[in-house]
Design a protein around this motif. Structure first.
Motif, PDB file in Angstrom:
ATOM      1  N   ALA A 166       0.832  -1.205   0.000  1.00 37.65           N
ATOM      2  CA  ALA A 166       0.000   0.000   0.000  1.00 37.65           C
ATOM      3  C   ALA A 166       0.868   1.257   0.000  1.00 37.65           C
TER       4      ALA A 166
ATOM      5  N   THR B  85      -6.163   4.654  -2.995  1.00 32.90           N
ATOM      6  CA  THR B  85      -5.148   3.684  -3.421  1.00 32.90           C
ATOM      7  C   THR B  85      -4.742   2.779  -2.260  1.00 32.90           C
ATOM      8  N   ILE B  86      -4.549   3.367  -1.090  1.00 33.00           N
ATOM      9  CA  ILE B  86      -4.180   2.580   0.091  1.00 33.00           C
ATOM     10  C   ILE B  86      -5.286   1.598   0.450  1.00 33.00           C
TER      11      ILE B  86
ATOM     12  N   THR C 103      -5.566  -1.277  -2.127  1.00 37.47           N
ATOM     13  CA  THR C 103      -4.449  -2.222  -2.050  1.00 37.47           C
ATOM     14  C   THR C 103      -4.608  -3.176  -0.874  1.00 37.47           C
ATOM     15  N   ILE C 104      -4.897  -2.636   0.295  1.00 42.41           N
ATOM     16  CA  ILE C 104      -5.010  -3.476   1.492  1.00 42.41           C
ATOM     17  C   ILE C 104      -6.231  -4.386   1.405  1.00 42.41           C
TER      18      ILE C 104
ATOM     19  N   VAL D  47      -8.230  -1.994   6.290  1.00 37.77           N
ATOM     20  CA  VAL D  47      -7.373  -0.836   6.501  1.00 37.77           C
ATOM     21  C   VAL D  47      -7.828  -0.147   7.788  1.00 37.77           C
TER      22      VAL D  47
ATOM     23  N   ASN E 130      -6.257   6.899   5.025  1.00 36.58           N
ATOM     24  CA  ASN E 130      -5.930   5.577   4.501  1.00 36.58           C
ATOM     25  C   ASN E 130      -7.137   4.923   3.840  1.00 36.58           C
TER      26      ASN E 130
ATOM     27  N   PRO F 173       0.190   3.681   5.804  1.00 35.54           N
ATOM     28  CA  PRO F 173      -0.906   2.707   5.805  1.00 35.54           C
ATOM     29  C   PRO F 173      -0.797   1.720   6.969  1.00 35.54           C
TER      30      PRO F 173
END
Length: 237
Positions: free
Chosen positions: A52, A72-73, A76-77, A84, A106, A125
């Motif tokens: 992330a 985006t974070i 991704t997670i 997150v 986040n 993150p």
């Protein structure tokens, strides 16, 4: 959170350890963190936080909004199968101030602000196997000056004078006071209690997600310049 001044905990192979470090030169701060585990079952969690952060920093080259960094974070997670931590954020960095505006989420948010040239920021993150929400729990071992004022207690006055001279408004750990001031456990407890009562300092309590869950963190900081992004801490190999 940092250990107690007399902590003798020995880490187990199944533990997850977050290492969050801030350094400064004349008050100008670099802030970074990484997570260590030797347990195979937790390595994917650690990788999720690292990935992330990598994706967020890659996006910086495209002049994203703060909201796009959060999206985006979170994406991704979530794609790695974890939650997150939504109530912890990245932040701005200023001279002798480790946490300043703006908060860098986040999670996806409608925040159209962009990072400004000449300013420093930290992106961090957190990936969790729990609820993705942390709560205050346990004793605080990290503090920072809130307001400078006179105090009558000798232990409190000694601590306050030392912190003002050496750390100013940056966070400090109680074990540093034991090491540098040679304070006893009793003197430390009395002095800090008085400073908290007088609102001279504020405490940073331990943060926990749901009991039994694990959290991994990754963090780095950067400065935005006219020429591009300057990453302040070299990533681990």
């Amino acid at each position: 959170q940092t250990p107690d001044w007399n902590d003798k905990t020995i880490l187990k192979e199944s533990d997850v350890l977050k290492v969050d470090i801030g350094v400064h030169v004349d008050g100008y701060i670099a802030d970074a963190a990484f997570t260590i585990t030797y347990a195979e079952e937790h390595k994917k969690l650690v990788k999720a936080a690292e990935l992330a952060l990598e994706n967020a920093f890659a996006l910086l080259e495209k002049n994203p909004t703060i909201g796009e960094i959060g999206a985006t974070i979170e994406k991704t997670i979530s794609e790695q199968g974890f939650k997150v931590v939504q109530n912890l954020t990245g932040h701005g960095l200023a001279r002798y101030l480790q946490h300043t505006s703006p908060s860098i989420p986040n999670i996806a948010k409608q925040d159209s602000r962009v990072f400004e040239e000449g300013n420093a920021y930290a992106i961090e993150p957190f990936a969790s196997t729990g609820d993705g929400y942390v709560r205050e729990a346990g004793k605080a071992n990290i503090f920072a000056i809130e307001e400078q004022r006179s105090v009558r207690n000798a232990y409190a006055r000694k601590i306050l004078e030392f912190v003002q001279e050496n750390y100013k408004t940056l966070p400090f750990a109680e074990r540093w006071l034991v090491r540098e001031l040679k304070l006893s456990g009793f003197a430390l407890k009395v002095g800090l209690k008085q400073l908290l009562h007088e609102k001279c300092i504020r405490a940073y309590p331990i943060l926990h997600d749901r009991a039994g869950s694990f959290v991994a963190q990754a963090e780095n900081s950067f400065i935005k310049t006219k020429e591009g992004i300057i990453t302040l801490v070299k990533p681990r190999a």
